[in-house]
Design a protein around this motif. Structure first.
Motif, PDB file in Angstrom:
ATOM      1  N   UNK A 101       1.131  -0.756   0.194  1.00 43.75           N
ATOM      2  CA  UNK A 101      -0.033   0.125   0.336  1.00 43.75           C
ATOM      3  C   UNK A 101       0.971   0.964  -0.219  1.00 43.75           C
ATOM      4  N   UNK A 102       2.109   1.025   0.700  1.00 47.36           N
ATOM      5  CA  UNK A 102       3.022   2.672   0.925  1.00 47.36           C
ATOM      6  C   UNK A 102       3.464   2.569  -0.622  1.00 47.36           C
ATOM      7  N   UNK A 103       3.724   1.654  -1.249  1.00 47.89           N
ATOM      8  CA  UNK A 103       4.545   1.989  -2.926  1.00 47.89           C
ATOM      9  C   UNK A 103       2.799   2.711  -3.730  1.00 47.89           C
ATOM     10  N   UNK A 104       1.972   1.912  -3.533  1.00 47.82           N
ATOM     11  CA  UNK A 104       0.884   2.289  -4.321  1.00 47.82           C
ATOM     12  C   UNK A 104       0.680   3.986  -3.823  1.00 47.82           C
ATOM     13  N   UNK A 105       0.529   4.141  -2.810  1.00 52.24           N
ATOM     14  CA  UNK A 105       0.242   5.384  -2.082  1.00 52.24           C
ATOM     15  C   UNK A 105       1.458   6.981  -3.079  1.00 52.24           C
ATOM     16  N   UNK A 106       2.681   5.923  -3.084  1.00 47.90           N
ATOM     17  CA  UNK A 106       3.816   6.574  -3.710  1.00 47.90           C
ATOM     18  C   UNK A 106       3.364   7.234  -5.242  1.00 47.90           C
ATOM     19  N   UNK A 107       3.369   6.376  -5.824  1.00 40.67           N
ATOM     20  CA  UNK A 107       2.803   5.929  -7.018  1.00 40.67           C
ATOM     21  C   UNK A 107       1.356   7.156  -7.407  1.00 40.67           C
ATOM     22  N   UNK A 108       0.384   6.857  -6.639  1.00 44.86           N
ATOM     23  CA  UNK A 108      -0.714   7.679  -6.806  1.00 44.86           C
ATOM     24  C   UNK A 108      -1.117   8.805  -6.179  1.00 44.86           C
ATOM     25  N   UNK A 109       0.197   9.428  -5.570  1.00 46.45           N
ATOM     26  CA  UNK A 109       0.230  11.092  -5.161  1.00 46.45           C
ATOM     27  C   UNK A 109       0.323  11.398  -6.465  1.00 46.45           C
ATOM     28  N   UNK A 110       1.918  10.497  -6.617  1.00 46.58           N
ATOM     29  CA  UNK A 110       2.547  11.316  -8.082  1.00 46.58           C
ATOM     30  C   UNK A 110       1.911  11.773  -8.644  1.00 46.58           C
ATOM     31  N   UNK A 111       1.403  10.618  -9.347  1.00 43.48           N
ATOM     32  CA  UNK A 111      -0.127  10.686 -10.738  1.00 43.48           C
ATOM     33  C   UNK A 111      -0.993  11.876 -10.704  1.00 43.48           C
ATOM     34  N   UNK A 112      -0.742  11.842  -9.336  1.00 51.29           N
ATOM     35  CA  UNK A 112      -2.463  12.649  -9.056  1.00 51.29           C
ATOM     36  C   UNK A 112      -1.571  13.739  -9.086  1.00 51.29           C
ATOM     37  N   UNK A 113      -0.009  14.231  -8.897  1.00 52.63           N
ATOM     38  CA  UNK A 113       0.435  15.915  -8.776  1.00 52.63           C
ATOM     39  C   UNK A 113       0.391  16.421  -8.117  1.00 52.63           C
ATOM     40  N   UNK A 114       0.812  15.658  -6.563  1.00 52.50           N
ATOM     41  CA  UNK A 114       1.133  15.564  -5.014  1.00 52.50           C
ATOM     42  C   UNK A 114       2.439  16.004  -4.886  1.00 52.50           C
ATOM     43  N   UNK A 115       2.997  16.750  -4.123  1.00 48.47           N
ATOM     44  CA  UNK A 115       4.702  16.177  -3.806  1.00 48.47           C
ATOM     45  C   UNK A 115       4.888  15.594  -3.216  1.00 48.47           C
ATOM     46  N   UNK A 116       5.753  14.631  -3.755  1.00 48.06           N
ATOM     47  CA  UNK A 116       5.757  13.123  -2.381  1.00 48.06           C
ATOM     48  C   UNK A 116       7.687  13.720  -2.191  1.00 48.06           C
ATOM     49  N   UNK A 117       7.222  13.133  -0.568  1.00 49.09           N
ATOM     50  CA  UNK A 117       9.133  13.423   0.012  1.00 49.09           C
ATOM     51  C   UNK A 117       9.531  12.549  -0.126  1.00 49.09           C
ATOM     52  N   UNK A 118      10.382  12.353  -1.419  1.00 49.89           N
ATOM     53  CA  UNK A 118      11.180  11.074  -1.817  1.00 49.89           C
ATOM     54  C   UNK A 118      12.250  10.629  -0.615  1.00 49.89           C
ATOM     55  N   UNK A 119      12.669  11.174   0.252  1.00 51.59           N
ATOM     56  CA  UNK A 119      13.260  10.862   1.225  1.00 51.59           C
ATOM     57  C   UNK A 119      12.779  10.184   2.375  1.00 51.59           C
ATOM     58  N   UNK A 120      12.352  11.309   2.896  1.00 54.89           N
ATOM     59  CA  UNK A 120      11.720  10.629   3.582  1.00 54.89           C
ATOM     60  C   UNK A 120      10.951   9.551   3.840  1.00 54.89           C
ATOM     61  N   UNK A 121      10.302   9.063   2.477  1.00 54.44           N
ATOM     62  CA  UNK A 121       9.644   8.093   1.463  1.00 54.44           C
ATOM     63  C   UNK A 121      10.839   6.870   1.595  1.00 54.44           C
ATOM     64  N   UNK A 122      11.991   7.255   1.017  1.00 53.15           N
ATOM     65  CA  UNK A 122      12.666   6.421   1.311  1.00 53.15           C
ATOM     66  C   UNK A 122      13.281   5.702   2.947  1.00 53.15           C
ATOM     67  N   UNK A 123      13.073   6.206   3.587  1.00 52.14           N
ATOM     68  CA  UNK A 123      13.816   6.056   4.711  1.00 52.14           C
ATOM     69  C   UNK A 123      12.070   5.491   5.610  1.00 52.14           C
ATOM     70  N   UNK A 124      11.001   5.116   5.422  1.00 55.91           N
ATOM     71  CA  UNK A 124      10.649   4.587   5.894  1.00 55.91           C
ATOM     72  C   UNK A 124      10.102   3.192   4.877  1.00 55.91           C
ATOM     73  N   UNK A 125      10.629   3.784   3.756  1.00 56.17           N
ATOM     74  CA  UNK A 125      10.952   2.039   2.833  1.00 56.17           C
ATOM     75  C   UNK A 125      12.057   1.188   3.715  1.00 56.17           C
ATOM     76  N   UNK A 126      13.153   1.710   4.095  1.00 52.79           N
ATOM     77  CA  UNK A 126      14.075   1.079   4.396  1.00 52.79           C
ATOM     78  C   UNK A 126      13.707   0.951   5.866  1.00 52.79           C
ATOM     79  N   UNK A 127      13.188   1.695   7.065  1.00 53.02           N
ATOM     80  CA  UNK A 127      12.930   0.632   7.901  1.00 53.02           C
ATOM     81  C   UNK A 127      12.331  -0.529   7.792  1.00 53.02           C
TER      82      UNK A 127
END
Length: 117
Positions: free
Chosen positions: A51-77
């Motif tokens: 769901x996290x990967x889907x949320x990143x994709x959906x938010x980017x597709x909808x034109x929302x800003x995605x903090x990729x560094x934050x997502x990277x840290x969360x993904x690593x954890x």
């Protein structure tokens, strides 16, 4: 698109609840040295990943800003959590430190999501 994003946020929260809930139900057993990773923890971590990967994709597709560094840290954890739970899922007893690490990383992931703006 907003309804779909909110649906995936809800599913992401259900995944967090399954992972953290599984940890919390094993706290007493952890104190006795008999804690184990229950199947719900593995399913919760996998749900969070999908769901996290889907949320990143959906938010980017909808034109929302995605903090990729934050997502990277969360993904690593989450990858560390998922790896530990997956590898140790069949063991009857898991080391206290390892079990506590999964709980701490899960809690850190929640606080990163909420507090990092």
């Amino acid at each position: 698109m907003d309804v779909l994003i909110h649906l995936f946020v809800g599913l992401h929260i259900i995944g967090i609840a399954a992972l953290l809930g599984g940890f919390l139900t094993q706290m007493k057993a952890m104190g006795q040295g008999a804690a184990r990773f229950v199947p719900g923890m593995l399913h919760g971590a996998a749900t969070m990943l999908v769901t996290g990967v889907a949320l990143v994709g959906l938010n980017q597709a909808d034109g929302h800003h995605v903090n990729t560094f934050k997502i990277g840290v969360k993904l690593a954890l989450l990858i560390v959590i998922l790896g530990l739970v997956y590898v140790k899922r069949d063991e009857e007893r898991v080391d206290k430190g390892l079990f506590a690490l999964v709980g701490a990383l899960t809690t850190a992931n929640v606080f990163i999501a909420v507090l990092w703006t």
